[in-house]
Design a protein around this motif. Structure first.
Motif, PDB file in Angstrom:
ATOM      1  N   ALA A  98       0.821  -1.206   0.000  1.00  0.00           N
ATOM      2  CA  ALA A  98       0.000   0.000   0.000  1.00  0.00           C
ATOM      3  C   ALA A  98       0.857   1.259   0.000  1.00  0.00           C
ATOM      4  CB  ALA A  98      -0.944   0.005   1.200  1.00  0.00           C
ATOM      5  N   VAL A  99       1.944   1.238   0.758  1.00  0.00           N
ATOM      6  CA  VAL A  99       2.808   2.413   0.825  1.00  0.00           C
ATOM      7  C   VAL A  99       3.492   2.649  -0.514  1.00  0.00           C
ATOM      8  CG1 VAL A  99       4.814   3.457   1.941  1.00  0.00           C
ATOM      9  CG2 VAL A  99       3.165   2.159   3.302  1.00  0.00           C
ATOM     10  N   LYS A 100       3.977   1.586  -1.127  1.00  0.00           N
ATOM     11  CA  LYS A 100       4.646   1.725  -2.421  1.00  0.00           C
ATOM     12  C   LYS A 100       3.681   2.282  -3.466  1.00  0.00           C
ATOM     13  CE  LYS A 100       7.371  -0.829  -5.849  1.00  0.00           C
ATOM     14  NZ  LYS A 100       6.600  -0.350  -7.020  1.00  0.00           N
ATOM     15  N   LYS A 101       2.461   1.758  -3.488  1.00  0.00           N
ATOM     16  CA  LYS A 101       1.477   2.228  -4.456  1.00  0.00           C
ATOM     17  C   LYS A 101       1.117   3.693  -4.206  1.00  0.00           C
ATOM     18  CE  LYS A 101       0.796  -1.450  -6.971  1.00  0.00           C
ATOM     19  NZ  LYS A 101       1.116  -1.461  -8.419  1.00  0.00           N
ATOM     20  N   PHE A 102       0.949   4.036  -2.941  1.00  0.00           N
ATOM     21  CA  PHE A 102       0.622   5.423  -2.606  1.00  0.00           C
ATOM     22  C   PHE A 102       1.779   6.348  -2.974  1.00  0.00           C
ATOM     23  CE2 PHE A 102       0.596   8.924   0.587  1.00  0.00           C
ATOM     24  CZ  PHE A 102      -0.537   9.572   0.124  1.00  0.00           C
ATOM     25  N   ARG A 103       3.010   5.894  -2.703  1.00  0.00           N
ATOM     26  CA  ARG A 103       4.178   6.703  -3.050  1.00  0.00           C
ATOM     27  C   ARG A 103       4.273   6.925  -4.558  1.00  0.00           C
ATOM     28  NH1 ARG A 103       9.506   3.660  -3.531  1.00  0.00           N
ATOM     29  NH2 ARG A 103       8.424   3.328  -5.499  1.00  0.00           N
ATOM     30  N   ASP A 104       4.058   5.863  -5.324  1.00  0.00           N
ATOM     31  CA  ASP A 104       4.126   5.991  -6.781  1.00  0.00           C
ATOM     32  C   ASP A 104       3.077   6.971  -7.293  1.00  0.00           C
ATOM     33  OD1 ASP A 104       6.189   4.190  -6.772  1.00  0.00           O
ATOM     34  OD2 ASP A 104       4.981   2.477  -7.439  1.00  0.00           O
ATOM     35  N   TRP A 105       1.876   6.884  -6.717  1.00  0.00           N
ATOM     36  CA  TRP A 105       0.815   7.814  -7.104  1.00  0.00           C
ATOM     37  C   TRP A 105       1.190   9.239  -6.711  1.00  0.00           C
ATOM     38  CZ3 TRP A 105      -2.059  11.228  -4.239  1.00  0.00           C
ATOM     39  CH2 TRP A 105      -3.157  11.822  -4.877  1.00  0.00           C
ATOM     40  N   ALA A 106       1.717   9.400  -5.488  1.00  0.00           N
ATOM     41  CA  ALA A 106       2.088  10.729  -5.002  1.00  0.00           C
ATOM     42  C   ALA A 106       3.176  11.355  -5.869  1.00  0.00           C
ATOM     43  CB  ALA A 106       2.547  10.642  -3.550  1.00  0.00           C
ATOM     44  N   CYS A 107       4.125  10.564  -6.322  1.00  0.00           N
ATOM     45  CA  CYS A 107       5.199  11.102  -7.164  1.00  0.00           C
ATOM     46  C   CYS A 107       4.639  11.706  -8.452  1.00  0.00           C
ATOM     47  CB  CYS A 107       6.210  10.003  -7.502  1.00  0.00           C
ATOM     48  SG  CYS A 107       7.254   9.522  -6.114  1.00  0.00           S
ATOM     49  N   ASP A 108       3.534  11.163  -8.939  1.00  0.00           N
ATOM     50  CA  ASP A 108       2.920  11.668 -10.168  1.00  0.00           C
ATOM     51  C   ASP A 108       1.972  12.832  -9.929  1.00  0.00           C
ATOM     52  OD1 ASP A 108       4.226   9.786 -11.741  1.00  0.00           O
ATOM     53  OD2 ASP A 108       2.588   8.321 -11.576  1.00  0.00           O
ATOM     54  N   ASN A 109       1.447  12.952  -8.689  1.00  0.00           N
ATOM     55  CA  ASN A 109       0.366  13.914  -8.458  1.00  0.00           C
ATOM     56  C   ASN A 109       0.623  14.972  -7.390  1.00  0.00           C
ATOM     57  OD1 ASN A 109      -2.145  12.754 -10.086  1.00  0.00           O
ATOM     58  ND2 ASN A 109      -1.072  11.001  -9.185  1.00  0.00           N
ATOM     59  N   VAL A 110       1.526  14.702  -6.455  1.00  0.00           N
ATOM     60  CA  VAL A 110       1.752  15.615  -5.333  1.00  0.00           C
ATOM     61  C   VAL A 110       3.006  16.447  -5.546  1.00  0.00           C
ATOM     62  CG1 VAL A 110       2.253  15.748  -2.855  1.00  0.00           C
ATOM     63  CG2 VAL A 110       0.559  14.101  -3.695  1.00  0.00           C
ATOM     64  N   GLU A 111       2.877  17.744  -5.369  1.00  0.00           N
ATOM     65  CA  GLU A 111       4.040  18.632  -5.428  1.00  0.00           C
ATOM     66  C   GLU A 111       4.845  18.511  -4.145  1.00  0.00           C
ATOM     67  OE1 GLU A 111       6.742  21.169  -7.035  1.00  0.00           O
ATOM     68  OE2 GLU A 111       4.955  20.403  -8.055  1.00  0.00           O
ATOM     69  N   ARG A 112       4.142  18.622  -3.010  1.00  0.00           N
ATOM     70  CA  ARG A 112       4.805  18.456  -1.712  1.00  0.00           C
ATOM     71  C   ARG A 112       3.763  18.232  -0.627  1.00  0.00           C
ATOM     72  NH1 ARG A 112       4.747  23.139   1.466  1.00  0.00           N
ATOM     73  NH2 ARG A 112       3.903  24.957   0.370  1.00  0.00           N
ATOM     74  N   PHE A 113       4.103  17.390   0.324  1.00  0.00           N
ATOM     75  CA  PHE A 113       3.274  17.218   1.513  1.00  0.00           C
ATOM     76  C   PHE A 113       3.568  18.362   2.478  1.00  0.00           C
ATOM     77  CE2 PHE A 113       3.545  12.745   0.043  1.00  0.00           C
ATOM     78  CZ  PHE A 113       2.186  12.476  -0.032  1.00  0.00           C
ATOM     79  N   THR A 114       2.518  18.879   3.113  1.00  0.00           N
ATOM     80  CA  THR A 114       2.693  20.016   4.027  1.00  0.00           C
ATOM     81  C   THR A 114       2.570  19.639   5.494  1.00  0.00           C
ATOM     82  OG1 THR A 114       0.337  20.576   3.841  1.00  0.00           O
ATOM     83  CG2 THR A 114       1.860  21.637   2.283  1.00  0.00           C
ATOM     84  N   PHE A 115       1.834  18.573   5.788  1.00  0.00           N
ATOM     85  CA  PHE A 115       1.772  18.123   7.177  1.00  0.00           C
ATOM     86  C   PHE A 115       1.349  16.657   7.231  1.00  0.00           C
ATOM     87  CE2 PHE A 115      -2.636  19.569   6.585  1.00  0.00           C
ATOM     88  CZ  PHE A 115      -3.354  18.508   7.118  1.00  0.00           C
ATOM     89  N   SER A 116       1.686  16.016   8.340  1.00  0.00           N
ATOM     90  CA  SER A 116       1.252  14.659   8.640  1.00  0.00           C
ATOM     91  C   SER A 116       0.676  14.657  10.042  1.00  0.00           C
ATOM     92  CB  SER A 116       2.437  13.690   8.561  1.00  0.00           C
ATOM     93  OG  SER A 116       2.068  12.397   9.000  1.00  0.00           O
ATOM     94  N   GLU A 117      -0.460  13.992  10.237  1.00  0.00           N
ATOM     95  CA  GLU A 117      -1.157  14.004  11.526  1.00  0.00           C
ATOM     96  C   GLU A 117      -1.386  15.438  11.996  1.00  0.00           C
ATOM     97  OE1 GLU A 117      -0.850  10.435  14.498  1.00  0.00           O
ATOM     98  OE2 GLU A 117       1.161  11.109  14.011  1.00  0.00           O
ATOM     99  N   GLY A 118      -2.220  16.132  11.276  1.00  0.00           N
ATOM    100  CA  GLY A 118      -2.538  17.509  11.641  1.00  0.00           C
ATOM    101  C   GLY A 118      -3.729  17.563  12.582  1.00  0.00           C
ATOM    102  N   TYR A 119      -3.492  18.053  13.782  1.00  0.00           N
ATOM    103  CA  TYR A 119      -4.563  18.197  14.764  1.00  0.00           C
ATOM    104  C   TYR A 119      -5.293  19.506  14.470  1.00  0.00           C
ATOM    105  CZ  TYR A 119      -2.219  14.434  17.270  1.00  0.00           C
ATOM    106  OH  TYR A 119      -1.665  13.230  17.598  1.00  0.00           O
ATOM    107  N   CYS A 120      -6.612  19.477  14.596  1.00  0.00           N
ATOM    108  CA  CYS A 120      -7.391  20.653  14.223  1.00  0.00           C
ATOM    109  C   CYS A 120      -8.642  20.746  15.094  1.00  0.00           C
ATOM    110  CB  CYS A 120      -7.746  20.612  12.744  1.00  0.00           C
ATOM    111  SG  CYS A 120      -8.481  19.038  12.191  1.00  0.00           S
ATOM    112  N   TYR A 121      -9.261  21.906  15.088  1.00  0.00           N
ATOM    113  CA  TYR A 121     -10.481  22.074  15.885  1.00  0.00           C
ATOM    114  C   TYR A 121     -11.300  23.246  15.370  1.00  0.00           C
ATOM    115  CZ  TYR A 121      -8.559  26.215  18.249  1.00  0.00           C
ATOM    116  OH  TYR A 121      -8.065  27.459  18.519  1.00  0.00           O
ATOM    117  N   SER A 122     -12.554  23.270  15.777  1.00  0.00           N
ATOM    118  CA  SER A 122     -13.452  24.387  15.489  1.00  0.00           C
ATOM    119  C   SER A 122     -14.172  24.755  16.771  1.00  0.00           C
ATOM    120  CB  SER A 122     -14.471  24.006  14.412  1.00  0.00           C
ATOM    121  OG  SER A 122     -15.526  24.946  14.358  1.00  0.00           O
ATOM    122  N   ASP A 123     -14.004  26.001  17.223  1.00  0.00           N
ATOM    123  CA  ASP A 123     -14.773  26.427  18.390  1.00  0.00           C
ATOM    124  C   ASP A 123     -16.201  26.802  17.996  1.00  0.00           C
ATOM    125  OD1 ASP A 123     -13.833  28.607  17.009  1.00  0.00           O
ATOM    126  OD2 ASP A 123     -12.997  29.639  18.727  1.00  0.00           O
TER     127      ASP A 123
END
Length: 257
Positions: free
Chosen positions: A123-148
């Motif tokens: 799964a990681v290899k397939k996702f990486r191959d797809w990302a190389c073709d489609n993603v310019e750059r990742f900006t965050f991993s495990e981003g915590y977020c909230y809405s008040d």
């Protein structure tokens, strides 16, 4: 008010007050359609046990034995679910490890091919191959977020700037396909990120120039084809999430009467 995440109790809070967990409210309002899967688990268990009994005795099982098998078959899905959850957690961690490596060691660039330990994970290899073709750059991993405004908190698996310039959010799922309720969940993250940005679990802001998601991806790593499935109607899905929040709060108020 400061946002924090209690990892031990899996609890989001703002100013010390608990927030509604995004995944929790989605599960309560839009439970997955698992009836058919649960029934199949019971059938598979029953067949397996009857075949084992016939192999051992050479005859059809007696009624009392068959009744016992059927009684146990009712709960067969719980074991299968636990095994799937454990496996899913491991794969989820591997995908997160890949994205974090891209950010920490490759300036977010997904073309991170000198990781022999990743090559063994399909799964990681397939996702990486797809990302190389489609993603310019990742900006965050495990981003915590909230809405008040909505009083919810959550954890988005990844964010990225795509090669077409769009800002995308990703959610890694152990399912065999992408489902509507999963997109509603990641749409909830998009609202929270647009409102306050992205944080680590201690409430420290993670710098990112993008906060308005233009495409939402589900990565179904339980499928043979783990290609991320996109949805572009972000505003429509956000409205659906807001409706889920309202329904969840009404359910809680009704239950507490």
């Amino acid at each position: 008010m400061k946002y924090q995440f209690d990892e031990k109790n899996h609890l989001h809070s703002l100013g010390g007050k608990p927030l509604i967990g995004t995944s929790t409210l989605i599960k309560d309002v839009m439970p997955p359609f698992l009836a058919k899967w649960g029934a199949q688990c019971a059938v598979d268990y029953t067949k397996k046990e009857i075949e084992a009994c016939m192999t051992e005795t050479g005859t059809q099982p007696e009624l009392s034995v068959l009744t016992g098998i059927l009684d146990n078959a009712v709960n067969a899905w719980t074991k299968v679910r636990k095994e799937a959850a454990d496996k899913g957690t491991d794969m989820h961690a591997e995908l997160e490890k890949y994205v974090k490596s891209c950010i920490e060691k490759n300036n977010g660039n997904p073309d991170w091919r000198d990781r022999p330990d990743m090559e063994e994970v399909h799964a990681v290899k397939k996702f990486r191959d797809w990302a190389c073709d489609n993603v310019e750059r990742f900006t965050f991993s495990e981003g915590y977020c909230y809405s008040d405004e909505l009083w919810v908190g959550g954890i988005c698996d990844a964010g990225a700037v795509m090669k077409d310039g769009k800002f995308a959010l990703f959610d890694f799922k152990s399912s065999k396909d992408a489902y509507f309720n999963q997109y509603i969940q990641v749409a909830g993250y998009s609202l929270q990120i647009a409102e306050h940005g992205v944080f680590d679990k201690d409430g420290n802001a993670i710098p990112t120039t993008n906060v308005k998601a233009e495409v939402l991806y589900i990565v179904p790593f339980g499928a043979k084809d783990v290609t991320p499935r996109p949805q572009y109607d972000v505003e429509g899905l956000q409205q659906a999430f807001k409706s889920c929040v309202g329904i969840y709060k009404s359910l809680q108020a009704f239950s507490n009467k």
